[in-house]
Write an enzyme that holds these catalytic residues in place. Structure first.
Site, PDB file in Angstrom:
ATOM      1  N   LYS A   1      54.561 -27.926  41.772  1.00  8.11           N
ATOM      2  CA  LYS A   1      55.422 -27.171  42.686  1.00  8.11           C
ATOM      3  C   LYS A   1      54.749 -26.940  44.033  1.00  8.11           C
ATOM      4  O   LYS A   1      55.430 -26.861  45.054  1.00  8.11           O
ATOM      5  CB  LYS A   1      55.843 -25.837  42.056  1.00  8.11           C
ATOM      6  CG  LYS A   1      56.884 -26.015  40.963  1.00  8.11           C
ATOM      7  CD  LYS A   1      57.659 -24.735  40.707  1.00  8.11           C
ATOM      8  CE  LYS A   1      58.727 -24.942  39.649  1.00  8.11           C
ATOM      9  NZ  LYS A   1      59.430 -23.706  39.295  1.00  8.11           N
TER      10      LYS A   1
ATOM     11  N   LYS B   1      68.903 -32.221  37.499  1.00  8.01           N
ATOM     12  CA  LYS B   1      69.977 -31.968  38.461  1.00  8.01           C
ATOM     13  C   LYS B   1      69.536 -32.199  39.892  1.00  8.01           C
ATOM     14  O   LYS B   1      70.349 -32.180  40.803  1.00  8.01           O
ATOM     15  CB  LYS B   1      70.560 -30.569  38.273  1.00  8.01           C
ATOM     16  CG  LYS B   1      69.583 -29.451  38.511  1.00  8.01           C
ATOM     17  CD  LYS B   1      70.231 -28.096  38.285  1.00  8.01           C
ATOM     18  CE  LYS B   1      69.182 -27.050  38.078  1.00  8.01           C
ATOM     19  NZ  LYS B   1      69.257 -26.313  36.851  1.00  8.01           N
TER      20      LYS B   1
ATOM     21  N   LYS C   1      63.450 -38.043  32.614  1.00 11.18           N
ATOM     22  CA  LYS C   1      64.279 -36.961  32.120  1.00 11.18           C
ATOM     23  C   LYS C   1      65.468 -36.700  33.039  1.00 11.18           C
ATOM     24  O   LYS C   1      65.329 -36.794  34.260  1.00 11.18           O
ATOM     25  CB  LYS C   1      63.393 -35.698  32.057  1.00 11.18           C
ATOM     26  CG  LYS C   1      63.842 -34.673  31.039  1.00 11.18           C
ATOM     27  CD  LYS C   1      62.827 -33.538  30.974  1.00 11.18           C
ATOM     28  CE  LYS C   1      63.524 -32.217  31.099  1.00 11.18           C
ATOM     29  NZ  LYS C   1      62.684 -31.059  30.893  1.00 11.18           N
TER      30      LYS C   1
END
Ligand code: TRP
Length: 332
Positions: A118, A203, A200
């Site tokens: 992140k 969204k 995977k």
């Protein structure tokens, strides 16, 4: 929750209100939440405090939090069977996180894979919250003396920290926290991207790569039609055919069967038939969820009442634990 003589093990889990989940989130997590409601005393939160580790537009956070509540109810989370609440409504989460901060090492937080990922993704906003996020998650879990935590692979390091902090606190003061364990659900694997079945479903990818929980029948049909397969032309469940196998995984998960059973059912059939049957099954399951979600979104008073009931139940448990922690740490 009804008074129960026989105590069931406590389960805690939470989901961030960061936009609409995909069918991958549903199969990997939310469907299991629903299934666990009878066997366990389940406590489920919408983790809005976690969401602000990346910059949120306030109006959007509000809308997303409401929508996530509505979606959880629409998926079958039953506020009469479990505790369902908004994380920020119980301030004990923030308070315990602060207390646990003082027994957490910067080294163990900066080593977290998700923090490193992140930080790379949000280079201009590597805030302290991003680093501290696993401590807040530990607080979520430990406040409720939860025994089992259903988490995906991406959260196992964070759960490990919650275990370490529980043990560290128990050893430094006296036994206070239940040491939580991961819970691997019996069903529900990883759903992969429809465009790149080696990754995977997410969204944040191109809209054709995922199916959202509120996608319409037309959108579902279009995305499944465009889903990547291969040139083998035979339906097998095997690593050499990741696209077809992913479609079988989705088909099986939405019908409570194994992918092997699904593969057997399509023996000798073409990809077109698999895609048509899969579309039909997805539409059948997702239509009532979409309709119920819309209905709940239109009934803010009901959503507020669910959140209030959840808040009251969660707060009673959380403040009991927090009071012990405060006492043991020496606060007067
Ligand atoms: N961090 C989790 C996620 O992003 C959500 C979460 C917050 C959570 N607190 C938790 C999950 C406690 C399990 C237990 O998916």
């Amino acid at each position: 929750m009804e008074a129960n003589v026989e105590k069931k093990p406590i389960v805690f889990s939470a989901v961030q209100p960061s936009g609409l989940p995909t069918i991958g989130n549903y199969i990997g997590a939310l469907k299991n939440w629903v299934n666990m409601q009878d066997e366990f005393d389940c406590i489920y939160a919408v983790a809005d405090l976690h969401a602000i580790t990346v910059r949120q537009e306030p109006a959007k956070l509000r809308a997303n939090s409401m929508q996530m509540m509505a979606l959880l109810l629409a998926c079958g989370i039953d506020p009469d069977k479990c505790v369902l609440f908004m994380q920020s409504h119980v301030s004990a989460h923030s308070e315990l996180a602060w207390l646990l901060n003082t027994i957490t090492y910067i080294g163990e937080l900066s080593r977290m894979t998700q923090f490193k990922d992140k930080s790379r993704k949000h280079e201009s906003n590597i805030n302290v919250g991003l680093l501290d996020y696993p401590v807040l998650m530990a607080a979520d879990i430990l406040l409720y003396q939860a025994e089992y935590i259903p988490v995906g692979k991406d959260q196992t390091q964070h759960l490990e920290l919650a275990r370490d902090l529980a043990e560290r606190f128990n050893n430094a003061y006296s036994p206070t926290f239940t040491v939580p364990k991961g819970y691997i659900p019996k069903t529900g694997g990883r759903i992969m991207s429809l465009q790149d079945p080696m990754h995977k479903m997410s969204k944040s990818d191109d809209a054709n790569a995922f199916i959202g929980m509120l996608d319409t029948p037309d959108e579902i049909a279009r995305k499944i039609k465009r889903a990547v397969t291969d040139s083998v032309g035979v339906i097998n469940y095997c690593p050499e055919q990741p696209g077809v196998s992913n479609l079988l995984d989705i088909y099986a998960a939405f019908g409570d069967e194994t992918p092997e059973q699904a593969a057997a059912a399509f023996e000798g059939k073409g990809y077109g038939e698999l895609k048509a049957a899969l579309t039909e099954r997805l539409v059948e399951v997702l239509t009532p969820i979409r309709e119920n979600c819309t209905r709940y979104m239109g009934d803010k008073a009901y959503l507020q009442s669910v959140m209030k009931k959840g808040e009251d139940a969660a707060a009673a448990m959380a403040y009991r634990t927090l009071a012990k922690v405060r006492r043991k740490m020496g606060f007067i």
